[in-house]
Design an enzyme around this catalytic site. Structure first.
Site, PDB file in Angstrom:
ATOM      1  N   HIS A 116       0.799  -1.228   0.000  1.00  0.00           N
ATOM      2  CA  HIS A 116       0.000   0.000   0.000  1.00  0.00           C
ATOM      3  C   HIS A 116       0.835   1.284   0.000  1.00  0.00           C
ATOM      4  O   HIS A 116       0.509   2.264   0.671  1.00  0.00           O
ATOM      5  CB  HIS A 116      -0.951   0.012   1.191  1.00  0.00           C
ATOM      6  CG  HIS A 116      -2.050  -1.008   1.112  1.00  0.00           C
ATOM      7  ND1 HIS A 116      -2.539  -1.499  -0.079  1.00  0.00           N
ATOM      8  CD2 HIS A 116      -2.759  -1.635   2.108  1.00  0.00           C
ATOM      9  CE1 HIS A 116      -3.509  -2.380   0.170  1.00  0.00           C
ATOM     10  NE2 HIS A 116      -3.655  -2.481   1.483  1.00  0.00           N
ATOM     11  N   HIS A 150      -9.860   2.152   0.589  1.00  0.00           N
ATOM     12  CA  HIS A 150      -9.733   0.992   1.469  1.00  0.00           C
ATOM     13  C   HIS A 150     -10.806   0.988   2.568  1.00  0.00           C
ATOM     14  O   HIS A 150     -10.501   0.693   3.727  1.00  0.00           O
ATOM     15  CB  HIS A 150      -8.338   0.960   2.079  1.00  0.00           C
ATOM     16  CG  HIS A 150      -7.856  -0.405   2.450  1.00  0.00           C
ATOM     17  ND1 HIS A 150      -8.400  -1.124   3.488  1.00  0.00           N
ATOM     18  CD2 HIS A 150      -6.878  -1.192   1.925  1.00  0.00           C
ATOM     19  CE1 HIS A 150      -7.770  -2.284   3.603  1.00  0.00           C
ATOM     20  NE2 HIS A 150      -6.844  -2.350   2.657  1.00  0.00           N
ATOM     21  N   GLU A 166     -11.700  -3.743  -2.628  1.00  0.00           N
ATOM     22  CA  GLU A 166     -10.722  -2.776  -3.119  1.00  0.00           C
ATOM     23  C   GLU A 166     -10.538  -2.951  -4.628  1.00  0.00           C
ATOM     24  O   GLU A 166      -9.854  -3.868  -5.072  1.00  0.00           O
ATOM     25  CB  GLU A 166      -9.386  -2.975  -2.415  1.00  0.00           C
ATOM     26  CG  GLU A 166      -9.462  -2.987  -0.904  1.00  0.00           C
ATOM     27  CD  GLU A 166      -8.265  -3.670  -0.288  1.00  0.00           C
ATOM     28  OE1 GLU A 166      -7.122  -3.323  -0.659  1.00  0.00           O
ATOM     29  OE2 GLU A 166      -8.460  -4.580   0.550  1.00  0.00           O
TER      30      GLU A 166
END
Length: 325
Positions: A103, A173, A290
């Site tokens: 991420h 997210h 996601e």
């Protein structure tokens, strides 16, 4: 409408914005582009918050790893070994999810304060990610526009340009619990997903490179069924990469009647059942859907490319729709 939400340790103020339309109320933070809450009615008109979040800034600072509601980048999901090749150069990233990068690294987009300006029925968030930030090449100019449409659907539209070849993969997210936050696990929600294949992973959750058929496996959600637990996998959407958002998922809570639909331009969706959430939440308290390109794509030339080059514009769009039945 905006208000001061808190102050970072270095004195930077963080603001919260409220959007409201068609019976849906959304609160967004300038810190991390975080969607703090989404309030929607059930079949009886009872309104609750259906995304996991913290009541104050200290909660997000103390518990960064769940990425609650955050705008994730430069690269959503994992990059194997924290390394990737591009034009003959190998770039090294933080291994913040050992041995991988996750991420965007130690201080990805989810931990940055974004510039925010109002637009019609929404907000435009923007920032410049400097060349070398978290190890990524290229000066990236990024914007994310969050809007509520006439039906109350929450739309995310991302754009980015670069001055040097780089990689980009952005997502939101949020963790959804359509029964309401604090109501228990979301494992009893029913999921329908337009995906005939998924990307199997190794012990470190890195794709093996195969695109496996879901038929006869626990990954087959082509007909709606209870989600259950133990999912942190990328599903290969049947529609592929598209210019405009196409509906790919429906999540339904039978008890409240609330329904979440997901439409996207992206070729994949990571289904994460949040089995590792910790206090103040419980494992499985929400489900993340996601929308994104596949994990480790920079190391997998057979996957849809996440490369962005000068003169081109990265665009991605996802729409979360809310209703009840």
């Amino acid at each position: 409408m905006s208000e001061l939400f808190g102050t970072l340790p270095d004195g930077t103020p963080v603001h919260r914005w409220t959007l409201e339309r068609a019976g849906v109320r959304v609160r967004v933070l300038s810190y991390g582009g975080i969607v703090q809450s989404v309030e929607v009615p059930d079949r009886a008109g009872r309104v609750v918050d259906v995304v996991l979040g913290f009541a104050d800034l200290d909660g997000y600072l103390a518990h960064p790893e769940p990425y609650l509601g955050a705008l994730v980048g430069r690269y959503a999901n994992r990059i194997a070994g924290g390394r990737f090749p591009l034009d003959g150069v190998t770039y090294s990233l933080a291994q913040n999810n050992p041995p991988n990068s996750l991420h965007g690294g130690e201080r990805g987009f989810d931990k940055r304060v974004w510039d925010v300006e109002p637009v019609e029925h929404g907000l435009r968030l923007s920032r410049v990610s400097a060349h070398g930030e978290e190890g990524f090449p290229g000066r990236l100019v990024v914007s994310a526009t969050y809007t509520l449409d006439a039906s109350g659907a929450l739309r995310f539209a991302y754009e980015a340009t670069t001055d040097a070849p780089t990689i980009v993969n952005l997502t939101n997210h949020s963790y959804f619990n359509l029964a309401g936050t604090g109501s228990g696990t979301a494992g009893g929600h029913e999921l329908r997903l337009a995906a005939s294949r998924f990307t199997p992973v190794d012990a470190d959750l890195i794709p093996t490179g195969a695109l496996d058929d879901v038929t006869g496996t626990r990954f087959d959600f082509r007909e709606a069924r209870k989600v259950g637990a133990d999912y942190d996998h990328n599903f290969v959407l049947d529609k592929g990469l598209t210019e405009a958002p196409v509906e790919i998922a429906e999540l339904h809570d039978p008890a409240s009647g609330r329904v979440l639909t997901v439409a996207t331009t992206e070729p994949g969706v990571q289904v994460y059942t949040a089995d590792h959430l910790e206090d103040p939440f419980i494992p499985g308290a929400g489900i993340a859907l996601e929308t994104q390109h596949f994990p480790d794509s920079p190391n997998r030339p057979e996957f849809p490319s996440t490369q962005l080059r000068p003169g081109r514009t990265y665009r991605s769009e996802t729409v979360y729709g809310f209703s009840a039945r």
